[in-house]
Design a protein around this motif. Structure first.
Motif, PDB file in Angstrom:
ATOM      1  N   ALA A 138      -7.123 -35.923   1.974  1.00  0.00           N
ATOM      2  CA  ALA A 138      -7.905 -35.649   0.775  1.00  0.00           C
ATOM      3  C   ALA A 138      -8.194 -34.167   0.664  1.00  0.00           C
ATOM      4  N   GLY A 139      -8.345 -33.710  -0.555  1.00  0.00           N
ATOM      5  CA  GLY A 139      -8.669 -32.314  -0.817  1.00  0.00           C
ATOM      6  C   GLY A 139      -8.042 -31.850  -2.103  1.00  0.00           C
ATOM      7  N   PRO A 140      -8.495 -30.727  -2.643  1.00  0.00           N
ATOM      8  CA  PRO A 140      -8.008 -30.284  -3.954  1.00  0.00           C
ATOM      9  C   PRO A 140      -6.555 -29.839  -3.975  1.00  0.00           C
ATOM     10  N   PRO A 143      -0.591 -32.933  -3.527  1.00  0.00           N
ATOM     11  CA  PRO A 143       0.384 -33.059  -4.620  1.00  0.00           C
ATOM     12  C   PRO A 143       0.312 -34.350  -5.417  1.00  0.00           C
ATOM     13  N   TYR A 144      -0.638 -35.247  -5.116  1.00  0.00           N
ATOM     14  CA  TYR A 144      -0.616 -36.568  -5.718  1.00  0.00           C
ATOM     15  C   TYR A 144      -1.818 -36.890  -6.597  1.00  0.00           C
ATOM     16  N   LEU A 145      -3.025 -36.525  -6.160  1.00  0.00           N
ATOM     17  CA  LEU A 145      -4.250 -36.987  -6.813  1.00  0.00           C
ATOM     18  C   LEU A 145      -4.959 -35.853  -7.540  1.00  0.00           C
ATOM     19  N   LEU A 325       9.207 -35.608  -6.410  1.00  0.00           N
ATOM     20  CA  LEU A 325       8.289 -35.845  -7.520  1.00  0.00           C
ATOM     21  C   LEU A 325       9.029 -35.868  -8.845  1.00  0.00           C
ATOM     22  N   HIS A 326       9.990 -34.982  -8.988  1.00  0.00           N
ATOM     23  CA  HIS A 326      10.767 -34.898 -10.227  1.00  0.00           C
ATOM     24  C   HIS A 326      11.588 -36.161 -10.436  1.00  0.00           C
ATOM     25  N   ARG A 327      12.201 -36.672  -9.361  1.00  0.00           N
ATOM     26  CA  ARG A 327      13.018 -37.900  -9.476  1.00  0.00           C
ATOM     27  C   ARG A 327      12.146 -39.125  -9.695  1.00  0.00           C
ATOM     28  N   ALA A 328      11.005 -39.184  -9.010  1.00  0.00           N
ATOM     29  CA  ALA A 328      10.199 -40.396  -9.010  1.00  0.00           C
ATOM     30  C   ALA A 328       9.322 -40.538 -10.247  1.00  0.00           C
ATOM     31  N   SER A 329       9.080 -39.447 -10.964  1.00  0.00           N
ATOM     32  CA  SER A 329       8.153 -39.498 -12.099  1.00  0.00           C
ATOM     33  C   SER A 329       8.843 -40.103 -13.314  1.00  0.00           C
TER      34      SER A 329
END
Length: 372
Positions: A138-140, A143-145, A325-329
């Motif tokens: 967790a933290g700012p 790459p996910y939340l 991220l590019h492929r999965a989005s």
């Protein structure tokens, strides 16, 4: 309840799972593996297989909306209360000579794997190579939340909440887990006590303190061989979720928001909290602030997006994460903004563009007429 599949069962099902696209083959830094992308034949989503080594998927944990009724309905023995961290779930395991971090879906995360040496001591994997560390990151700067707990102000931190054994479903008993955490100096998820089922007043006091501090909630873990679990979140965590996602309003299903409004209403009623002007303002602001920011960004850039940044030790891992991220989005667009050296790390910056709200604001702010 169905019996958990053995490692041999999981290995035997791989050819069929691949044919039916229930398991996908991947490669990470010379490691070939596959991961189950759906629950299938009692094999949980996120189960990963490296050769003959099986890392079981992290099981689903039920949520209770009513604290007192839920605890009395589902628990038979005393339980521990651990903090539920607002982050993303990883399982960390040694595979050959490498230590890797798997996401909830069973994908080797290049970001978390890259940063493991910063986030936790790795001695346990030398002494106990069959152990799997289950943790929340967790933290700012993740790459996910889009949200973060209030006690992690920068970068990311890791909090261990369970241990598993490779090739074996289920968790180590709680006291055994604690002994390992102490022995190897692993950073624990905060623990908030050991309770009897009828100690509702004491448990509520913990929950209300976490609520006031805008922390997420608790996970209850029964002190029994069946190791039953349930999670319960604070009222303010629902407002925080809405605040973090209201500029993505049209790209999320409506039940994402109605579910959190229901949780908030039940929390207020059960804990006898007055619906103060401050609470109402926070809830309204959670929606309006995000939408206002979305409109401001659209007028400036002609798209609605959220900015992300994360630090890497290895540039190759940053490149790998962005490609993933590019492929999965599917429903959002990923745009790379920068990858540069800064303070001894590679800093990756990218944006997630939300197409549904971008398109609607484009039409409405251009003067489109709508019949309703």
């Amino acid at each position: 309840m169905s019996q958990s599949p053995t490692a041999a069962d999981i290995l035997a099902h791989i050819p069929e799972a691949k044919r039916k696209k229930k398991a996908l083959a991947k490669r990470f830094q010379g490691l070939d593996y596959c991961h189950y992308v759906d629950d299938w034949k009692h094999i949980p989503r996120g189960t990963a297989v490296f050769g003959e080594t099986v890392i079981d998927g992290y099981p689903h944990i039920g949520r209770v909306f009513a604290l007192e009724a839920g605890l009395k309905a589902h628990f038979k023995r005393p339980f521990w209360a651990e903090e539920k961290i607002n982050g993303y779930n990883v399982r960390i395991a040694r595979i050959g000579d490498q230590v890797v971090a798997l996401t909830r879906g069973g994908f080797v995360c290049p970001f978390t794997t890259d940063r493991l040496g910063d986030l936790m001591p790795l001695d346990i994997f030398q002494a106990e190579p069959d152990k799997v560390v289950c943790a929340e990151v967790a933290g700012p700067d993740n790459p996910y939340l889009e949200s973060t707990p209030p006690f992690v102000a920068e970068d990311v931190q890791l909090f261990v909440f369970d241990l598993m054994t490779r090739g074996k479903a289920g968790f180590l008993p709680y006291r055994e887990k604690q002994a390992y955490l102490d022995r190897y100096g692993l950073p624990p998820a905060p623990r908030h006590g050991y309770f009897q089922i009828d100690e509702i007043e004491q448990i509520s006091a913990v929950i209300l303190r976490l609520h006031e501090e805008w922390r997420e909630g608790l996970v209850f873990k029964e002190d029994s061989p069946r190791d039953h679990r349930a999670k319960y979140v604070t009222g303010n965590s629902n407002i925080d979720d809405i605040q973090a996602t209201s500029d993505n309003l049209l790209d999320l299903p409506p039940h994402y928001f109605t579910n959190r409004l229901l949780r908030l209403g039940l929390f207020i009623e059960e804990h006898d909290l007055p619906p103060t002007p401050e609470l109402k303002q926070a809830l309204g602001g959670a929606f309006l602030d995000g939408l206002g920011a979305a409109m401001t960004r659209y007028r400036r850039t002609h798209h609605v997006s959220k900015h992300f940044r994360c630090r890497f030790r290895n540039k190759e891992n940053a490149e790998m994460l962005f490609k993933h991220l590019h492929r999965a989005s599917r429903s959002v667009q990923i745009i790379r903004r920068d990858l540069r050296r800064e303070d001894g790390y590679w800093l990756l910056e990218f944006e997630r563009v939300y197409p549904a709200l971008t398109g609607m604001l484009g039409d409405l702010l251009a003067g489109k007429m709508v019949f309703d």
